[in-house]
Design a protein around this motif. Structure first.
Motif, short mmCIF file in Angstrom:
data_model
loop_
_atom_site.label_atom_id
_atom_site.label_comp_id
_atom_site.label_asym_id
_atom_site.label_seq_id
_atom_site.Cartn_x
_atom_site.Cartn_y
_atom_site.Cartn_z
N LEU A 18 0.85 -1.21 0.00
CA LEU A 18 0.00 0.00 0.00
C LEU A 18 0.88 1.25 0.00
O LEU A 18 0.65 2.20 -0.77
N PHE A 19 1.90 1.25 0.85
CA PHE A 19 2.81 2.40 0.92
C PHE A 19 3.50 2.64 -0.41
O PHE A 19 3.57 3.77 -0.91
N ARG A 20 3.99 1.57 -1.02
CA ARG A 20 4.69 1.73 -2.30
C ARG A 20 3.75 2.26 -3.39
O ARG A 20 4.13 3.11 -4.20
N ALA A 21 2.52 1.78 -3.36
CA ALA A 21 1.54 2.27 -4.35
C ALA A 21 1.29 3.77 -4.17
O ALA A 21 1.12 4.50 -5.15
N ALA A 22 1.31 4.24 -2.91
CA ALA A 22 1.10 5.67 -2.65
C ALA A 22 2.21 6.50 -3.28
O ALA A 22 2.02 7.67 -3.62
N LEU A 23 3.39 5.89 -3.45
CA LEU A 23 4.52 6.58 -4.10
C LEU A 23 4.65 6.16 -5.57
O LEU A 23 5.69 6.35 -6.19
N HIS A 24 3.60 5.55 -6.10
CA HIS A 24 3.55 5.13 -7.51
C HIS A 24 4.58 4.06 -7.84
O HIS A 24 5.12 4.01 -8.94
N ARG A 25 4.84 3.20 -6.88
CA ARG A 25 5.74 2.07 -7.13
C ARG A 25 4.97 0.77 -7.01
O ARG A 25 4.02 0.67 -6.22
N GLY A 26 5.44 -0.23 -7.75
CA GLY A 26 4.80 -1.53 -7.68
C GLY A 26 5.23 -2.31 -6.45
O GLY A 26 6.12 -1.88 -5.71
N PRO A 27 4.61 -3.47 -6.25
CA PRO A 27 4.98 -4.30 -5.10
C PRO A 27 6.42 -4.80 -5.22
O PRO A 27 6.96 -4.89 -6.32
N MET A 28 6.99 -5.16 -4.10
CA MET A 28 8.34 -5.73 -4.12
C MET A 28 8.31 -7.15 -4.67
O MET A 28 7.32 -7.87 -4.47
N SER A 29 9.39 -7.54 -5.30
CA SER A 29 9.53 -8.93 -5.73
C SER A 29 9.73 -9.80 -4.50
O SER A 29 10.08 -9.31 -3.41
N ALA A 30 9.54 -11.11 -4.69
CA ALA A 30 9.74 -12.04 -3.57
C ALA A 30 11.18 -11.95 -3.06
O ALA A 30 11.43 -12.01 -1.85
N ASP A 31 12.14 -11.76 -3.99
CA ASP A 31 13.55 -11.65 -3.57
C ASP A 31 13.78 -10.42 -2.70
O ASP A 31 14.48 -10.48 -1.68
N GLN A 32 13.19 -9.29 -3.12
CA GLN A 32 13.36 -8.07 -2.31
C GLN A 32 12.68 -8.23 -0.95
O GLN A 32 13.22 -7.83 0.08
N TRP A 33 11.46 -8.81 -0.99
CA TRP A 33 10.71 -8.95 0.26
C TRP A 33 11.40 -9.88 1.24
O TRP A 33 11.28 -9.73 2.46
N ALA A 34 12.16 -10.84 0.73
CA ALA A 34 12.89 -11.74 1.62
C ALA A 34 13.79 -10.93 2.56
O ALA A 34 14.04 -11.33 3.70
N PHE A 35 14.25 -9.79 2.09
CA PHE A 35 15.04 -8.90 2.96
C PHE A 35 14.14 -7.87 3.65
O PHE A 35 14.15 -7.73 4.86
#
Ligand SMILES: CC(C)(COP(=O)(O)OP(=O)(O)OC[C@H]1O[C@@H](n2cnc3c(N)ncnc32)[C@H](O)[C@@H]1OP(=O)(O)O)[C@@H](O)C(=O)NCCC(=O)NCCS
Length: 395
Positions: A18-35
């Protein structure tokens, strides 16, 4: 009115999306989210819900802040604030800020701090620009041989485990600096883990590692130009370490521009090079937005310069418990019942707390209500710092 509550561990990914969408960014990839999934302090991410659906979020990390005189006081580092596009201007942010500042106070944190994406928003919640920083760009610059530098610089992995320790040692001498919680350092681990092209170089001197820089190279569209190094993090225990790191950065081949996004106001790179036009101060940016959550504790914790005592009235509509008069002397600051010489909103007090502005200049701009004009010169001396405050940690 939305319901606001702390999120459970299995809800924070949705909040981050939700936060990333507010800044016009897409969701994190699974690899990014792992961190990045590890970058949430348990119990400190809030969600705002309307009809059971999450529509807004804000989080805080437990941190602390060095105040004038060297005391370190607890601070909530507020970040990742976002409201769904289709639920804006209905009081969702206000409800999040209400819940968050009450929680911060209950935890005994004296300050809250943030970096504002949009500067017009946070004054109404008591935040003001507490520290400022220089945005510096160097093109074809070289240091003069007389600039004190020394030591050695080596490139390390962004996951180099020594970085937090270097930061902790280096930041103690700088008023306005904050503790970087473990959740903040996940940025480096992710950059290393998913290969975000973050380059890190560490400086070591006689006492070991004492500074580092982290930058991302960005290629320019102009074929006659080469690369810009965007320096995102620049930590140095002393000015000599900072200049040694500048010397290293300015010596990297195939680079047309080195741009540092936040440097202290008292760093004088322009006079450390033969041609001052090779260094541009591109902007003076707002660095840490400060909120005095507990005004008596915040005023009582810092030291003051030598001047006559002054009584200051503070108004805090969002946290009225802070309202009242405070007598400020070279030895202490405490509540009193005397008539005030000046009156300020708590968001203006935040701009004065670290001396980012003088009382006189804010009075000239109409931000301070003045009953006794002679008090301004005393307040300027009471609040003046030897060195400008600097946070320098982006969050
Ligand atoms: C900024 C943001 C969080 C505001 O959320 P919101 O729920 O619409 O805000 P609210 O309805 O609670 O508004 C609170 C007040 O701020 C004002 N406000 C909110 N966003 C504003 C904006 N972009 N510009 C000017 N004023 C704004 C509202 O008018 C309201 O004013 P009031 O106190 O006079 O009533 C939301 O627009 C957003 O997510 N933006 C994109 C992400 C972002 O910028 N995040 C901030 C990161 S630091």
């Amino acid at each position: 009115m939305p319901d606001v509550r702390p999120l459970a561990a299995d809800e924070v990914r949705a909040a981050h999306t939700l936060f990333r969408a507010a800044l016009h960014r897409g969701p994190m990839s699974a690899d990014q989210w792992a961190f990045s999934g590890r970058s949430f302090e348990p119990g400190r991410t809030l969600g705002a819900f309307v009809d059971g659906r999450m529509v807004g979020t804000a989080l805080a990390w437990s941190s602390d802040l060095v105040v004038p005189g060297g005391a370190t006081l607890p601070m909530a580092a507020v970040t990742r604030v976002g409201v769904r596009t289709d639920f804006r201007r209905r009081g969702v942010l206000r409800a999040l800020m209400r819940e968050q500042v009450d929680d911060v106070a209950e935890r005994g944190e004296v300050f809250a701090g943030l970096h504002a994406t949009e500067p017009v928003i946070y004054g109404r919640f008591g935040y003001g620009v507490g520290t400022r920083a220089l945005r510096v760009a160097a093109r074809g610059a070289r240091l003069l041989p007389s600039v004190p530098t020394g030591g050695a610089v080596r490139v390390v992995d962004p996951g180099f485990p020594g970085l937090p320790g270097i930061y902790d040692r280096a930041r103690r001498s700088r008023v306005g600096s904050i503790a970087r919680p473990p959740e903040w350092w996940v940025n480096y681990e992710r950059a290393w883990g998913v290969n975000e092209n973050l380059v890190v170089a560490v400086h070591s001197g006689d006492d070991g590692d004492d500074g580092f820089v982290a930058w991302r190279p960005s290629e320019t569209a102009d074929p006659t130009d080469t690369t810009t190094l965007a320096v995102e993090d620049f930590v140095a225990a002393t000015p000599a370490v900072a200049y040694a790191l500048w010397e290293f950065l300015l010596g990297i081949d195939l680079v047309s521009c080195v741009r540092a996004f936040m440097r202290p106001l008292d760093e004088s790179l322009t006079v450390a090079v033969p041609d001052p036009r090779t260094v541009s101060i591109e902007d003076v940016v707002d660095d840490l937005w400060l909120r005095l959550v507990d005004v008596p504790a915040a005023l009582g914790a810092r030291v003051y310069g030598d001047a006559d005592p002054v009584v200051v009235e503070v108004a805090d509509p969002f946290r009225p418990g802070n309202d009242g008069c405070y007598r400020i002397t070279p030895d202490k600051a405490e509540r009193c019942d005397d008539a005030p010489a000046v009156s300020v909103g708590v968001e203006v007090l935040a701009m004065l707390y670290f001396g980012a502005w003088s009382w006189s200049s804010l009075a000239e701009a109409g931000r301070v209500t003045v009953d006794d004009p002679a008090a301004l010169a005393h307040l300027d001396r009471l609040f003046a710092l030897e060195r400008p405050a600097f946070c320098g940690t982006y969050f």
